[in-house]
Enzyme design. Structure first.
Site, PDB file in Angstrom:
ATOM      1  CB  SER A   1       2.957  -5.465   3.640  1.00 55.28           C
ATOM      2  OG  SER A   1       1.811  -5.727   4.302  1.00 55.28           O
TER       3      SER A   1
ATOM      4  CD  GLN B   1      -2.959  -0.797   2.477  1.00 52.71           C
ATOM      5  OE1 GLN B   1      -3.163  -1.969   2.870  1.00 52.71           O
ATOM      6  NE2 GLN B   1      -3.334   0.120   2.654  1.00 52.71           N
TER       7      GLN B   1
END
Length: 316
Positions: free
Chosen positions: A90, A10
């Site tokens: 991630s 993100q």
């Protein structure tokens, strides 16, 4: 020449980020498949926004997964050489598993949508926070977080080891604020609050990992065709159950990105190509090891530049 592909998480999303591939027929099909898998027009949100809706975790995670896979598919379609190893930061780990043939795109999109919802619901908005700590070594950050946790009775932990002297902490909002002040007093150059809606990768997210575990048990994984280094243990796994365990643990354990890049280097990787929007991971890799050549592929121009650079390298 040994290549690694890495996929961002993100933060690099932007409205219109897939418009650059509008004339690519294969990617047009991928985008349609993504909409079908989610049962909604994710493509319209990526194309038109609004930006604040795209920045919402439940939309950002599937959007960035799709963007990373699109860049990789364009590379593959253009005849680019295959990677020796892959990793993702991630959320990016899911894109790496799709590119490695371990996860189908539709399954990955549904998983990260659930992952995002579970992460957001694990900690009420406003309860947790994150901050980037610049200019201190890892051990000093870990020690200060432990001391703050002891005195406050709240959770604050080092959760992203992104580059030398660049660590992200997360936990309860008050504890993060206290730790930031203590870290600045200890010599940190900066302690920057991050605009996020949850304390990602902290132990507060364990309930999200438990929900993800249930979903993963229903999901079909295959042995990766190309090794993927996992954030949580800096290891590659052939056993699909071990991959599921790594993905579950990743939700509430630190991202060990420095060690991941060092593991790539130790495996003989000399070129790292970031697949997806932005250049964040390319920059981190350069900070970790300046001897590794880095490139970013996020549109047709950067795709051609990377292919040309590798062509020159093969010819030299």
């Amino acid at each position: 020449m040994n290549i690694a592909f890495v996929f961002p998480g993100q933060g690099s999303q932007s409205v219109g980020m897939l418009d650059v591939w509008a004339s690519h027929p294969e990617i047009e099909g991928l985008i349609k498949d993504a909409d079908d898998a989610l049962g909604e027009a994710l493509s319209v949100l990526i194309h038109k926004g609004p930006a604040e809706d795209l920045a919402s975790t439940i939309n950002t995670q599937p959007a960035m997964l799709l963007a990373g896979v699109c860049a990789w598919r364009a590379w593959k379609s253009a005849g680019g050489p295959q990677a020796r190893i892959m990793a993702g930061h991630s959320l990016g780990e899911y894109a790496a598993l799709v590119a490695a043939g371990a996860l189908k795109l539709g399954d990955a999109l549904r998983l990260v949508r659930l992952r995002a919802q579970a992460m957001q619901e694990a900690v009420p908005i406003g309860t947790g926070s994150m901050a980037a700590i610049l200019g201190l070594d890892d051990e000093a950050v870990i020690e200060t977080c432990a001391a703050t946790r002891l005195t406050s009775g709240l959770v604050v932990e080092a959760v992203n080891f992104n580059a030398p002297s660049q660590v992200v902490i997360a936990g309860h909002r008050d504890a993060v604020a206290q730790a930031c002040e203590a870290l600045k007093a200890r010599g940190a150059k900066r302690a920057l609050p991050l605009p996020v809606s949850a304390p990602f990768h902290s132990s507060l997210l364990k309930p999200a990992g438990e929900r993800l575990a249930v979903a993963l048990e229903r999901c079909q994984l295959e042995t990766p065709e190309i090794p993927v280094i996992h954030n949580v243990d800096v290891r590659t796994h052939n056993d699909t159950q071990a991959i599921k365990h790594a993905l579950v643990a990743q939700a509430y354990h630190p991202v060990r990105w420095v060690e991941t890049v060092m593991a790539m280097r130790d495996a003989g990787v000399d070129t790292v190509i970031e697949m997806g929007p932005g250049k964040v991971l390319a920059g981190l890799v350069s900070r970790i090891d300046k001897q590794i050549r880095v490139m970013s592929v996020y549109d047709p121009s950067t795709l051609e530049q990377a292919l040309a650079a590798l062509g020159q390298a093969r010819a030299s």
